[in-house]
Design a protein around this motif. Sequence first.
Motif, short mmCIF file in Angstrom:
data_model
loop_
_atom_site.label_atom_id
_atom_site.label_comp_id
_atom_site.label_asym_id
_atom_site.label_seq_id
_atom_site.Cartn_x
_atom_site.Cartn_y
_atom_site.Cartn_z
N PHE A 1 30.10 37.06 52.15
CA PHE A 1 32.03 36.70 51.07
C PHE A 1 31.92 35.27 51.05
CE2 PHE A 1 36.29 35.72 51.94
CZ PHE A 1 37.12 36.62 51.51
N VAL A 2 33.32 34.93 49.81
CA VAL A 2 33.14 33.30 49.84
C VAL A 2 34.63 33.47 49.47
CG1 VAL A 2 32.31 34.30 47.51
CG2 VAL A 2 32.46 32.38 48.55
N SER A 3 35.34 32.55 49.14
CA SER A 3 36.47 33.00 48.92
C SER A 3 37.16 32.87 47.32
CB SER A 3 37.52 31.21 49.15
OG SER A 3 37.42 30.67 48.01
N ASN A 4 38.37 33.39 47.27
CA ASN A 4 38.50 33.42 45.23
C ASN A 4 38.61 32.21 44.48
OD1 ASN A 4 39.58 35.63 43.47
ND2 ASN A 4 40.79 34.64 42.98
N ARG A 5 39.14 31.67 45.53
CA ARG A 5 38.72 30.53 44.30
C ARG A 5 37.26 29.86 44.42
NH1 ARG A 5 41.63 26.97 41.15
NH2 ARG A 5 42.75 28.41 41.45
N ALA A 6 36.44 30.35 44.98
CA ALA A 6 34.73 29.82 45.09
C ALA A 6 34.63 30.78 43.72
CB ALA A 6 34.33 29.64 46.58
N ARG A 7 34.86 31.87 44.04
CA ARG A 7 34.67 32.74 43.81
C ARG A 7 34.04 32.10 41.99
NH1 ARG A 7 34.59 38.68 45.44
NH2 ARG A 7 34.52 37.77 48.43
N MET A 8 35.74 32.17 41.57
CA MET A 8 35.90 31.60 39.96
C MET A 8 35.35 29.97 39.38
SD MET A 8 40.41 32.27 39.44
CE MET A 8 40.79 31.03 40.73
N VAL A 9 34.95 29.50 40.65
CA VAL A 9 34.23 28.43 40.35
C VAL A 9 32.74 29.04 40.26
CG1 VAL A 9 33.01 26.55 41.33
CG2 VAL A 9 35.62 26.51 41.88
N LEU A 10 32.66 29.47 41.13
CA LEU A 10 30.77 30.04 40.64
C LEU A 10 31.02 30.68 39.52
CD1 LEU A 10 29.84 30.57 44.32
CD2 LEU A 10 29.37 29.22 42.95
N ALA A 11 31.58 31.67 39.30
CA ALA A 11 31.58 32.04 37.86
C ALA A 11 31.48 31.33 36.56
CB ALA A 11 32.45 33.70 38.00
N GLN A 12 32.89 30.46 36.73
CA GLN A 12 32.93 29.79 35.72
C GLN A 12 31.49 28.98 34.93
OE1 GLN A 12 36.27 26.16 34.80
NE2 GLN A 12 36.80 28.53 34.57
N PHE A 13 31.09 27.91 36.56
CA PHE A 13 30.40 27.12 36.41
C PHE A 13 29.16 27.45 35.41
CE2 PHE A 13 25.88 25.91 37.97
CZ PHE A 13 25.88 24.40 37.23
N ALA A 14 28.68 29.24 35.88
CA ALA A 14 27.32 29.90 35.61
C ALA A 14 27.67 30.00 33.42
CB ALA A 14 27.59 31.73 36.81
N VAL A 15 28.46 30.62 34.10
CA VAL A 15 29.35 30.85 32.41
C VAL A 15 29.16 30.00 31.13
CG1 VAL A 15 30.30 32.89 30.73
CG2 VAL A 15 29.79 33.66 32.59
N ALA B 1 34.45 47.33 39.21
CA ALA B 1 35.86 47.17 39.16
C ALA B 1 35.97 46.00 38.81
CB ALA B 1 36.62 48.04 38.64
N SER B 2 36.01 45.16 40.36
CA SER B 2 37.03 44.26 40.80
C SER B 2 35.98 42.50 39.85
CB SER B 2 37.23 44.54 42.45
OG SER B 2 37.87 44.61 42.56
N ASN B 3 34.38 42.91 40.14
CA ASN B 3 33.56 41.85 40.04
C ASN B 3 33.39 41.83 38.18
OD1 ASN B 3 31.43 40.02 41.11
ND2 ASN B 3 30.38 41.13 40.22
N LEU B 4 33.48 42.77 37.87
CA LEU B 4 33.06 42.81 36.17
C LEU B 4 34.92 42.10 35.62
CD1 LEU B 4 32.30 46.24 35.61
CD2 LEU B 4 30.62 44.00 34.09
N GLN B 5 35.65 42.39 36.55
CA GLN B 5 36.79 42.20 36.33
C GLN B 5 36.80 39.75 36.55
OE1 GLN B 5 40.08 40.10 37.19
NE2 GLN B 5 40.12 41.36 38.94
N GLY B 6 36.68 40.19 37.44
CA GLY B 6 36.76 39.26 37.92
C GLY B 6 35.46 37.68 36.99
N TRP B 7 34.25 37.97 36.63
CA TRP B 7 33.44 37.98 36.23
C TRP B 7 33.49 37.17 34.63
CZ3 TRP B 7 28.66 34.78 36.22
CH2 TRP B 7 28.80 34.70 38.03
N GLN B 8 35.09 38.73 34.12
CA GLN B 8 34.62 38.14 32.91
C GLN B 8 36.01 38.10 31.80
OE1 GLN B 8 34.00 41.43 29.84
NE2 GLN B 8 32.40 42.25 31.57
N TRP B 9 36.86 37.34 33.88
CA TRP B 9 38.17 36.87 33.70
C TRP B 9 37.62 35.34 33.56
CZ3 TRP B 9 40.58 33.24 37.22
CH2 TRP B 9 41.83 32.56 36.51
N ALA B 10 36.95 35.15 34.93
CA ALA B 10 36.79 33.43 34.96
C ALA B 10 35.52 33.83 33.80
CB ALA B 10 36.23 33.49 35.99
N GLY B 11 34.90 34.05 33.35
CA GLY B 11 34.27 33.80 32.42
C GLY B 11 34.91 33.32 30.72
#
Length: 435
Positions: free
Chosen positions: A318-332, A356-366
């Motif tokens: 588990f990791v917070s939504n804020r950290a998920r955004m940081v991790l995906a944005q850093f990667a992409v 669904a949520s992970n694809l949305q999260g990645w494609q939003w943050a990226g």
Amino acid sequence: MHLVWHRADLRLHDHPALTAALQQGPVLGVVVLDPLILGATSPRRRAWFYANTQALRTAYAQRGGVLLVRTGSPWEVLPRLANELGAQGIFAVRNSTPYARFRDGQLEKALPGRIRWFGGQYVQEPGTVLKPDGAPYTVFTPYSKRWWQAEQGRVLPAPEHFPALSLPAEIAQGEIPLEEAGVPLPPAGEDSALRVLEGFLRDRLAAYPRARDLLDGSGVSRLSPYFTLGVLSPRLAVHQALQLGGEGAQKWVNELIWRDFSGDLLYHHPRMLEAALDPRWEGLPQTDDPELYGAWLQGQTGIPVVDAGMRELQATGFVSNRARMVLAQFAVKLALIYWRPAERAFRDLLLDGDNASNLQGWQWAGGLGVDAAPYFRVFNLTHQALTHDPGGVWLRKWVPESGGNPEPYKPPVLDLEAARRRYLEAAQRIAKGAR
Ligand SMILES: Cc1cc2nc3c(=O)[nH]c(=O)nc-3n(C[C@H](O)[C@H](O)[C@H](O)COP(=O)(O)OP(=O)(O)OC[C@H]3O[C@@H](n4cnc5c(N)ncnc54)[C@H](O)[C@@H]3O)c2cc1C
């Protein structure tokens, strides 16, 4: 007798398929361990699924019911089971990922006219919240306005007792495998989920609007692993939050609307599994550097906020939504890691991992085409840590080498400023090229 086939709805409360089946007479619950799904996921996620299947079996047994477990392709296993037991039909909660739709279509071909589908995975079913002209939404805010106008329906109680069933004496209940998760699992089952919900609503809902962005995840519900497997009904959660009311409830329900929106996006755009929702963004440059990818995945980039997020995810699921955004944005955007393998690896690490949520999260943050996220928004990573981890307590916990300081604690894998310029130049070319 009817079969109730549980998939991503491992609960008895607010279960429209179960309620409808019980109106017809005795029911028998069944979970099918599908090698196409379970073989393609991680040990931690399989272990979480098995633990919740076991809890569902206990919940059936406590009410005098039975949950069978079988292994194989559902469209082969279920017709065989239905014929063997003389079941009249199968009741199930609808799933809408591309594989689920294929799987359920195969079952319908095998048992024509004997399957009945119900809502229950989402508050508003994918494909039902539409623009006045019948077209789907691609931007969240208008989707959410429409969502609020739709009927939410009544929350259904769990059955108190299952009617008696006469099963052949030789019928095997079917084993639920035990698998080592490698991470501590939350307590499984709907009773636990309902307790977590109750505690969150009582203690943290009011402060949610201010605390939800904390990197340590202390201000959020941590209910996502339960929602992903349908151990907790999202409709029940929305009803209970709205009964308490206030700004916290509005904000929290808004996040559950993001969950519905994610399901809706994948329903209308199954190609999101393989390509950016806006395909122009497939043209972003990509680095083919296994060391960079490995440093990101293992939390060894030298950048404290990235490494803390990844190490927490690796260690806990588990990791917070804020950290998920940081991790995906850093990667992409900064490391130019191709989003597809990264999204996949990320999903396997998450106990709440969901297509669904992970694809949305990645494609939003990226910035890959989901919602109106502008491509030129690139986080300042030091600022993210200072704002959302005041005092550096979370950084110090997961990256002790950093001493809680958001600046790189060793030579970082990237020059962040150069990486940001490189991304913005490429992104600008893509954005302009299409206009
Ligand atoms: C890159 C990235 C990947 C993500 N991958 C997943 C995933 O695989 N599975 C998953 O469930 N969520 C995913 N999310 C969404 C969100 O981060 C998690 O749902 C949330 O952090 C879970 O914590 P919580 O239960 O405490 O959430 P809370 O803040 O308490 O929110 C309540 C519920 O609302 C839903 N929710 C909250 N935020 C979102 C969101 N942005 N999108 C969709 N649903 C949301 C979840 O079901 C969550 O349990 C991802 C977000 C990003 C940026």
